[in-house]
Design a protein around this motif. Sequence first.
Motif, PDB file in Angstrom:
ATOM      1  N   GLY A 133       0.805  -1.214   0.000  1.00 60.53           N
ATOM      2  CA  GLY A 133       0.000   0.000   0.000  1.00 60.53           C
ATOM      3  C   GLY A 133       0.838   1.264   0.000  1.00 60.53           C
ATOM      4  O   GLY A 133       0.466   2.279  -0.602  1.00 60.53           O
ATOM      5  N   LEU A 134       1.989   1.209   0.635  1.00 65.16           N
ATOM      6  CA  LEU A 134       2.894   2.356   0.675  1.00 65.16           C
ATOM      7  C   LEU A 134       3.709   2.504  -0.602  1.00 65.16           C
ATOM      8  O   LEU A 134       4.297   3.560  -0.840  1.00 65.16           O
ATOM      9  N   SER A 135       3.737   1.460  -1.423  1.00 65.15           N
ATOM     10  CA  SER A 135       4.616   1.446  -2.601  1.00 65.15           C
ATOM     11  C   SER A 135       3.895   1.645  -3.929  1.00 65.15           C
ATOM     12  O   SER A 135       4.505   2.129  -4.889  1.00 65.15           O
ATOM     13  N   ALA A 136       2.635   1.240  -4.026  1.00 68.75           N
ATOM     14  CA  ALA A 136       1.969   1.093  -5.323  1.00 68.75           C
ATOM     15  C   ALA A 136       1.973   2.375  -6.150  1.00 68.75           C
ATOM     16  O   ALA A 136       2.370   2.379  -7.326  1.00 68.75           O
ATOM     17  N   VAL A 137       1.528   3.496  -5.570  1.00 69.14           N
ATOM     18  CA  VAL A 137       1.418   4.741  -6.329  1.00 69.14           C
ATOM     19  C   VAL A 137       2.800   5.301  -6.660  1.00 69.14           C
ATOM     20  O   VAL A 137       3.045   5.780  -7.775  1.00 69.14           O
ATOM     21  N   GLN A 138       3.709   5.230  -5.690  1.00 72.01           N
ATOM     22  CA  GLN A 138       5.069   5.702  -5.932  1.00 72.01           C
ATOM     23  C   GLN A 138       5.707   4.956  -7.106  1.00 72.01           C
ATOM     24  O   GLN A 138       6.340   5.561  -7.983  1.00 72.01           O
ATOM     25  N   ILE A 153      17.386   0.180  -8.642  1.00 72.49           N
ATOM     26  CA  ILE A 153      18.161   0.307  -7.402  1.00 72.49           C
ATOM     27  C   ILE A 153      17.364  -0.224  -6.231  1.00 72.49           C
ATOM     28  O   ILE A 153      17.862  -0.992  -5.399  1.00 72.49           O
ATOM     29  N   ARG A 154      16.105   0.162  -6.192  1.00 72.05           N
ATOM     30  CA  ARG A 154      15.227  -0.266  -5.102  1.00 72.05           C
ATOM     31  C   ARG A 154      15.087  -1.784  -5.052  1.00 72.05           C
ATOM     32  O   ARG A 154      15.221  -2.428  -4.011  1.00 72.05           O
ATOM     33  N   SER A 155      14.827  -2.378  -6.211  1.00 74.88           N
ATOM     34  CA  SER A 155      14.590  -3.808  -6.277  1.00 74.88           C
ATOM     35  C   SER A 155      15.837  -4.614  -5.932  1.00 74.88           C
ATOM     36  O   SER A 155      15.762  -5.617  -5.212  1.00 74.88           O
ATOM     37  N   LEU A 156      16.992  -4.173  -6.448  1.00 70.93           N
ATOM     38  CA  LEU A 156      18.229  -4.905  -6.192  1.00 70.93           C
ATOM     39  C   LEU A 156      18.619  -4.879  -4.716  1.00 70.93           C
ATOM     40  O   LEU A 156      19.023  -5.899  -4.153  1.00 70.93           O
ATOM     41  N   LEU A 184       9.613 -10.538   4.194  1.00 72.87           N
ATOM     42  CA  LEU A 184       9.286  -9.336   4.957  1.00 72.87           C
ATOM     43  C   LEU A 184      10.401  -8.294   4.889  1.00 72.87           C
ATOM     44  O   LEU A 184      10.133  -7.095   4.703  1.00 72.87           O
ATOM     45  N   TYR A 185      11.630  -8.724   5.038  1.00 74.69           N
ATOM     46  CA  TYR A 185      12.736  -7.765   4.963  1.00 74.69           C
ATOM     47  C   TYR A 185      12.856  -7.169   3.567  1.00 74.69           C
ATOM     48  O   TYR A 185      13.147  -5.987   3.401  1.00 74.69           O
ATOM     49  N   SER A 186      12.635  -7.996   2.550  1.00 73.75           N
ATOM     50  CA  SER A 186      12.678  -7.498   1.183  1.00 73.75           C
ATOM     51  C   SER A 186      11.609  -6.432   0.955  1.00 73.75           C
ATOM     52  O   SER A 186      11.881  -5.372   0.379  1.00 73.75           O
ATOM     53  N   GLY A 187      10.387  -6.686   1.419  1.00 75.53           N
ATOM     54  CA  GLY A 187       9.299  -5.716   1.265  1.00 75.53           C
ATOM     55  C   GLY A 187       9.569  -4.425   2.011  1.00 75.53           C
ATOM     56  O   GLY A 187       9.297  -3.327   1.503  1.00 75.53           O
ATOM     57  N   PHE A 188      10.124  -4.530   3.214  1.00 73.68           N
ATOM     58  CA  PHE A 188      10.412  -3.347   4.029  1.00 73.68           C
ATOM     59  C   PHE A 188      11.471  -2.469   3.367  1.00 73.68           C
ATOM     60  O   PHE A 188      11.336  -1.245   3.288  1.00 73.68           O
ATOM     61  N   VAL A 189      12.528  -3.099   2.848  1.00 73.31           N
ATOM     62  CA  VAL A 189      13.596  -2.345   2.186  1.00 73.31           C
ATOM     63  C   VAL A 189      13.068  -1.678   0.918  1.00 73.31           C
ATOM     64  O   VAL A 189      13.431  -0.537   0.608  1.00 73.31           O
ATOM     65  N   GLN A 190      12.198  -2.347   0.188  1.00 70.03           N
ATOM     66  CA  GLN A 190      11.633  -1.753  -1.020  1.00 70.03           C
ATOM     67  C   GLN A 190      10.884  -0.461  -0.708  1.00 70.03           C
ATOM     68  O   GLN A 190      10.995   0.531  -1.436  1.00 70.03           O
ATOM     69  N   VAL A 191      10.133  -0.459   0.378  1.00 71.58           N
ATOM     70  CA  VAL A 191       9.399   0.753   0.770  1.00 71.58           C
ATOM     71  C   VAL A 191      10.367   1.879   1.110  1.00 71.58           C
ATOM     72  O   VAL A 191      10.215   3.019   0.639  1.00 71.58           O
ATOM     73  N   LEU A 192      11.370   1.581   1.918  1.00 68.08           N
ATOM     74  CA  LEU A 192      12.328   2.611   2.334  1.00 68.08           C
ATOM     75  C   LEU A 192      13.047   3.229   1.136  1.00 68.08           C
ATOM     76  O   LEU A 192      13.141   4.463   1.014  1.00 68.08           O
ATOM     77  N   VAL A 193      13.543   2.383   0.247  1.00 67.84           N
ATOM     78  CA  VAL A 193      14.304   2.884  -0.899  1.00 67.84           C
ATOM     79  C   VAL A 193      13.400   3.638  -1.867  1.00 67.84           C
ATOM     80  O   VAL A 193      13.779   4.679  -2.412  1.00 67.84           O
ATOM     81  N   LEU A 194      12.184   3.128  -2.079  1.00 65.62           N
ATOM     82  CA  LEU A 194      11.260   3.769  -3.011  1.00 65.62           C
ATOM     83  C   LEU A 194      10.930   5.192  -2.566  1.00 65.62           C
ATOM     84  O   LEU A 194      10.914   6.129  -3.370  1.00 65.62           O
ATOM     85  N   TRP A 195      10.686   5.384  -1.291  1.00 61.73           N
ATOM     86  CA  TRP A 195      10.382   6.735  -0.783  1.00 61.73           C
ATOM     87  C   TRP A 195      11.622   7.625  -0.770  1.00 61.73           C
ATOM     88  O   TRP A 195      11.511   8.849  -0.813  1.00 61.73           O
TER      89      TRP A 195
END
Length: 493
Positions: A133-138, A153-156, A184-195
């Motif tokens: 939910g925090l990632s979709a629009v970004q 970069i975010r995905s890697l 879970l860690y992968s999803g959390f890092v994706q949110v941080l990097v994306l923002w």
Amino acid sequence: MESSKDSSNLRQKAVKSVIWTAIESWGRQAVSLVVFFILARLLSPETFGLIALAYIFIEFAQIFVDQGFSVAIIQRQDIDKEHLDTAFWTTLGISIFLTILSVACARFTADFFKQPQLVLIIQWLSISFTFSGLSAVQQAILERKFDFKSLAIRSLLAVIIGGIVGVGMALLNFGVWSLVGQQLYSGFVQVLVLWRVSDWRPGFRFSAIHAKELFKFGVNISAFNIINFFNRNTDNFLIGYYLGLVALGYYSVAYKLMQVMMQILITTTTKVALPIFSRLQAEPERLLSAFYTATQFTSLIAFPIFLCVPVLATELIKVFLSEQWIQSIPVLQVLSLIGPAHVIFFYNNSVILALGKPSWRLWIQVINTVTNVVGFALVVKWGIVAVACAYVVRGYLILPISLFAVNKLVKINLTNYLSLYIVPLVASGVMVGTILATKYFLGSFIEAWLLLAISLLLGISIYIFTISVISPKLFKRLLELGESLNFKRKNKV
């Protein structure tokens, strides 16, 4: 003159986007494969079967997070801040609600499959809904801007950190929880990097009118995703319910390898195809030309790999996994044969969406899913190889339907279209013959890893040589494309 300039800019964006999407996809899948191979050696088939069962529930709930808003944002010609704010807050609200609901309903799923371990697994994995939910629009904004470098970069970073956590937990004997921790860690890092990489931040403007506009387009996307869920998970559901966790573990590992190939070979370009085709929706001739070009170049890469995996599946499993996964070999051999059909199908879908016909794609997927479910139900009693066969046969039988839909939109010349696949198919056939001959003469004398290396080296060399002989013009275009990409990289340096 202006049109020529726009065309050049779009072409440059497309090339750069494909490069960065390839870096992201191939890099992510390379890391994922290494992690997967390590985990497959450390964990049992039952463990992979258990996580596959949990993901039947998780993937179903995940469908409702986005509501198709992301695709609507990418597809729209014009977008304003209220569209983005409305999409963000709606998506975030739904994702939080789904997290709470999933935590509450986890026990029902565990009771249904008679696997009490699923309760906590599903409850922890439900946190991933909020991350989505925090990632979709970004993510949709970056894709719309062709900013695939930031997405790469975010995905890697996410897959590397998630992989480290998963392997570390597996080495410490956490079992199935190593797979949960990895996700879970992968999803959390994706949110941080994306923002961090995105400069867009949501405001507090919510518009019912804009929500209605997005929902009108997105409802067909959501309906498609629901149908597609049953299409992709009915096999896991039936195998897990009737044949047990071990059988599901063998099947899910083979399916995972097939999925990785899809991600590397097809998703790389189809991810860029939707925004490109969407920009060309008012210029049917250019759209058709882009469709032909993308389809042919992707098939040149994908066809030889998908058609050679069945020949080399035994060596691949023995070298990269272990002897405990031998029963996955025939499943992988069969599933790989669906690859060429998916190349065609995915690009057809991109054209249908780009031209604003998501309902068409929905109905195609309804047919796809019904035939899959019926096929799986009829053959599951004969085992996991029979299920894989049903999946492949059904895929080729319904492929003409999506081609017919694309033809209604952009008027394909069938002869020209089918000719795009002649060179990849002929060259792939020669490559397969070369590998079979190599295995016949050397298979009894050398180790599996050396046989795999020699077969691949000879096969790739023969494939390239065959293309240069039967289609010098196409071979020259490939060389020019490679030189163009190298030139762009050198200029950047």
